[in-house]
Design a protein around this motif. Structure first.
Motif, PDB file in Angstrom:
ATOM      1  N   ASP A  87       0.901  -1.152  -0.093  1.00  0.00           N
ATOM      2  CA  ASP A  87       0.162  -0.049   0.106  1.00  0.00           C
ATOM      3  C   ASP A  87       0.724   1.409  -0.125  1.00  0.00           C
ATOM      4  N   PHE A  88       0.705   2.321  -0.888  1.00  0.00           N
ATOM      5  CA  PHE A  88       1.305   3.272  -0.854  1.00  0.00           C
ATOM      6  C   PHE A  88       0.298   4.338  -0.268  1.00  0.00           C
ATOM      7  N   ILE A  89       0.526   4.865   0.695  1.00  0.00           N
ATOM      8  CA  ILE A  89      -0.296   5.895   1.298  1.00  0.00           C
ATOM      9  C   ILE A  89       0.350   7.176   1.615  1.00  0.00           C
ATOM     10  N   LEU A  90      -0.410   8.316   0.878  1.00  0.00           N
ATOM     11  CA  LEU A  90       0.005   9.628   0.915  1.00  0.00           C
ATOM     12  C   LEU A  90      -0.494  10.307   2.320  1.00  0.00           C
ATOM     13  N   LEU A  91       0.323  10.631   3.096  1.00  0.00           N
ATOM     14  CA  LEU A  91      -0.231  11.540   4.365  1.00  0.00           C
ATOM     15  C   LEU A  91       0.244  12.747   4.493  1.00  0.00           C
ATOM     16  N   ASP A  92      -0.797  13.668   5.012  1.00  0.00           N
ATOM     17  CA  ASP A  92      -0.563  15.183   4.952  1.00  0.00           C
ATOM     18  C   ASP A  92       0.382  15.574   6.179  1.00  0.00           C
ATOM     19  N   ALA A  93       0.699  16.755   6.478  1.00  0.00           N
ATOM     20  CA  ALA A  93       1.544  17.298   7.434  1.00  0.00           C
ATOM     21  C   ALA A  93       1.194  16.717   8.657  1.00  0.00           C
ATOM     22  N   ARG A  94      -0.088  16.353   8.887  1.00  0.00           N
ATOM     23  CA  ARG A  94      -0.610  16.007  10.370  1.00  0.00           C
ATOM     24  C   ARG A  94      -0.345  14.560  10.389  1.00  0.00           C
ATOM     25  N   LYS A  95      -0.113  13.757   9.335  1.00  0.00           N
ATOM     26  CA  LYS A  95      -0.184  12.293   9.282  1.00  0.00           C
ATOM     27  C   LYS A  95      -1.340  11.756   8.937  1.00  0.00           C
ATOM     28  N   ALA A  96      -2.362  12.454   8.645  1.00  0.00           N
ATOM     29  CA  ALA A  96      -3.499  12.140   8.181  1.00  0.00           C
ATOM     30  C   ALA A  96      -3.497  11.383   6.810  1.00  0.00           C
TER      31      ALA A  96
ATOM     32  N   GLY B  25      12.141  -4.223  -4.881  1.00  0.00           N
ATOM     33  CA  GLY B  25      12.601  -3.583  -6.189  1.00  0.00           C
ATOM     34  C   GLY B  25      11.126  -2.972  -6.872  1.00  0.00           C
ATOM     35  N   GLN B  26      10.187  -3.937  -7.043  1.00  0.00           N
ATOM     36  CA  GLN B  26       8.835  -3.373  -7.587  1.00  0.00           C
ATOM     37  C   GLN B  26       8.300  -2.113  -6.678  1.00  0.00           C
ATOM     38  N   ALA B  27       8.478  -2.220  -5.495  1.00  0.00           N
ATOM     39  CA  ALA B  27       7.864  -1.042  -4.571  1.00  0.00           C
ATOM     40  C   ALA B  27       8.753   0.198  -4.851  1.00  0.00           C
ATOM     41  N   HIS B  28      10.197  -0.071  -4.927  1.00  0.00           N
ATOM     42  CA  HIS B  28      10.985   1.116  -5.299  1.00  0.00           C
ATOM     43  C   HIS B  28      10.582   1.712  -6.581  1.00  0.00           C
ATOM     44  N   GLN B  29      10.348   1.050  -7.717  1.00  0.00           N
ATOM     45  CA  GLN B  29       9.912   1.575  -9.037  1.00  0.00           C
ATOM     46  C   GLN B  29       8.535   1.986  -8.857  1.00  0.00           C
ATOM     47  N   ALA B  30       7.493   1.351  -8.196  1.00  0.00           N
ATOM     48  CA  ALA B  30       6.206   1.944  -8.317  1.00  0.00           C
ATOM     49  C   ALA B  30       6.189   3.112  -7.415  1.00  0.00           C
ATOM     50  N   LEU B  31       7.012   3.506  -6.601  1.00  0.00           N
ATOM     51  CA  LEU B  31       6.968   4.604  -5.561  1.00  0.00           C
ATOM     52  C   LEU B  31       7.044   5.702  -6.728  1.00  0.00           C
ATOM     53  N   PHE B  32       8.032   5.639  -7.544  1.00  0.00           N
ATOM     54  CA  PHE B  32       8.026   6.731  -8.363  1.00  0.00           C
ATOM     55  C   PHE B  32       7.170   7.091  -9.309  1.00  0.00           C
ATOM     56  N   ASP B  33       6.189   6.024  -9.639  1.00  0.00           N
ATOM     57  CA  ASP B  33       4.819   6.439 -10.269  1.00  0.00           C
ATOM     58  C   ASP B  33       3.811   7.298  -9.370  1.00  0.00           C
ATOM     59  N   VAL B  34       3.772   6.925  -8.019  1.00  0.00           N
ATOM     60  CA  VAL B  34       2.916   7.598  -7.150  1.00  0.00           C
ATOM     61  C   VAL B  34       3.414   8.779  -7.017  1.00  0.00           C
ATOM     62  N   ILE B  35       4.708   9.079  -6.927  1.00  0.00           N
ATOM     63  CA  ILE B  35       5.322  10.409  -6.803  1.00  0.00           C
ATOM     64  C   ILE B  35       4.909  11.179  -7.825  1.00  0.00           C
ATOM     65  N   ASP B  36       4.903  10.756  -9.179  1.00  0.00           N
ATOM     66  CA  ASP B  36       4.571  11.437 -10.475  1.00  0.00           C
ATOM     67  C   ASP B  36       3.258  11.900 -10.182  1.00  0.00           C
ATOM     68  N   ALA B  37       2.175  11.293  -9.547  1.00  0.00           N
ATOM     69  CA  ALA B  37       0.667  11.500  -9.568  1.00  0.00           C
ATOM     70  C   ALA B  37       0.511  12.285  -8.472  1.00  0.00           C
ATOM     71  N   TRP B  38       1.325  12.232  -7.265  1.00  0.00           N
ATOM     72  CA  TRP B  38       0.864  13.084  -6.063  1.00  0.00           C
ATOM     73  C   TRP B  38       1.877  14.109  -6.059  1.00  0.00           C
ATOM     74  N   TYR B  39       2.988  14.475  -6.771  1.00  0.00           N
ATOM     75  CA  TYR B  39       3.966  15.367  -6.583  1.00  0.00           C
ATOM     76  C   TYR B  39       4.085  16.007  -7.824  1.00  0.00           C
ATOM     77  N   PRO B  40       3.130  16.695  -8.527  1.00  0.00           N
ATOM     78  CA  PRO B  40       3.113  17.168  -9.943  1.00  0.00           C
ATOM     79  C   PRO B  40       4.267  18.200 -10.065  1.00  0.00           C
ATOM     80  N   PRO B  41       5.162  18.265 -11.145  1.00  0.00           N
ATOM     81  CA  PRO B  41       6.046  19.109 -11.156  1.00  0.00           C
ATOM     82  C   PRO B  41       5.671  20.698 -10.924  1.00  0.00           C
ATOM     83  N   ALA B  42       6.388  21.675 -10.359  1.00  0.00           N
ATOM     84  CA  ALA B  42       6.094  23.121 -10.256  1.00  0.00           C
ATOM     85  C   ALA B  42       6.001  23.693 -11.896  1.00  0.00           C
TER      86      ALA B  42
END
Length: 98
Positions: free
Chosen positions: A55-64, A80-97
């Protein structure tokens, strides 16, 4: 078993730009120093024999909880698969400025 996978995953992810730390069966990833959100990667049993649920869970500043993405990976490839998948969720949750 899951703690060992979490430790291996944290070691794959951690670098000077991204802080990753294993805590029991989870990895907590601070993606950027100027963003208070955290990605939690939790490893648990999967219904399929020989697989691990991740499970990849995005938590806010309050850890909610903000959002979750779930995957199932073969046990021998979970770190290894979790490492690779992390960058997919980062792309979705942390869009480039823009």
């Amino acid at each position: 078993m899951y703690a060992a996978v979490a430790t291996a995953t944290a070691e794959l992810i951690h670098n000077p730009a991204i802080e990753a730390r294993a805590v029991l069966n989870s990895v907590f990833v601070d993606v950027t120093p100027d963003d208070d959100r955290t990605v939690k990667i939790a490893f648990t049993g999967a219904p399929e024999w020989g697989h691990i649920r991740v499970d990849f869970i995005l938590l806010d500043a309050r850890k909610a909880h903000v959002d979750t993405v779930t995957g199932t990976f073969p046990a021998g490839q979970a770190a290894g698969q979790a490492h690779q998948a992390l960058f997919d969720v980062i792309d979705a949750w942390y869009p480039p400025a823009s």
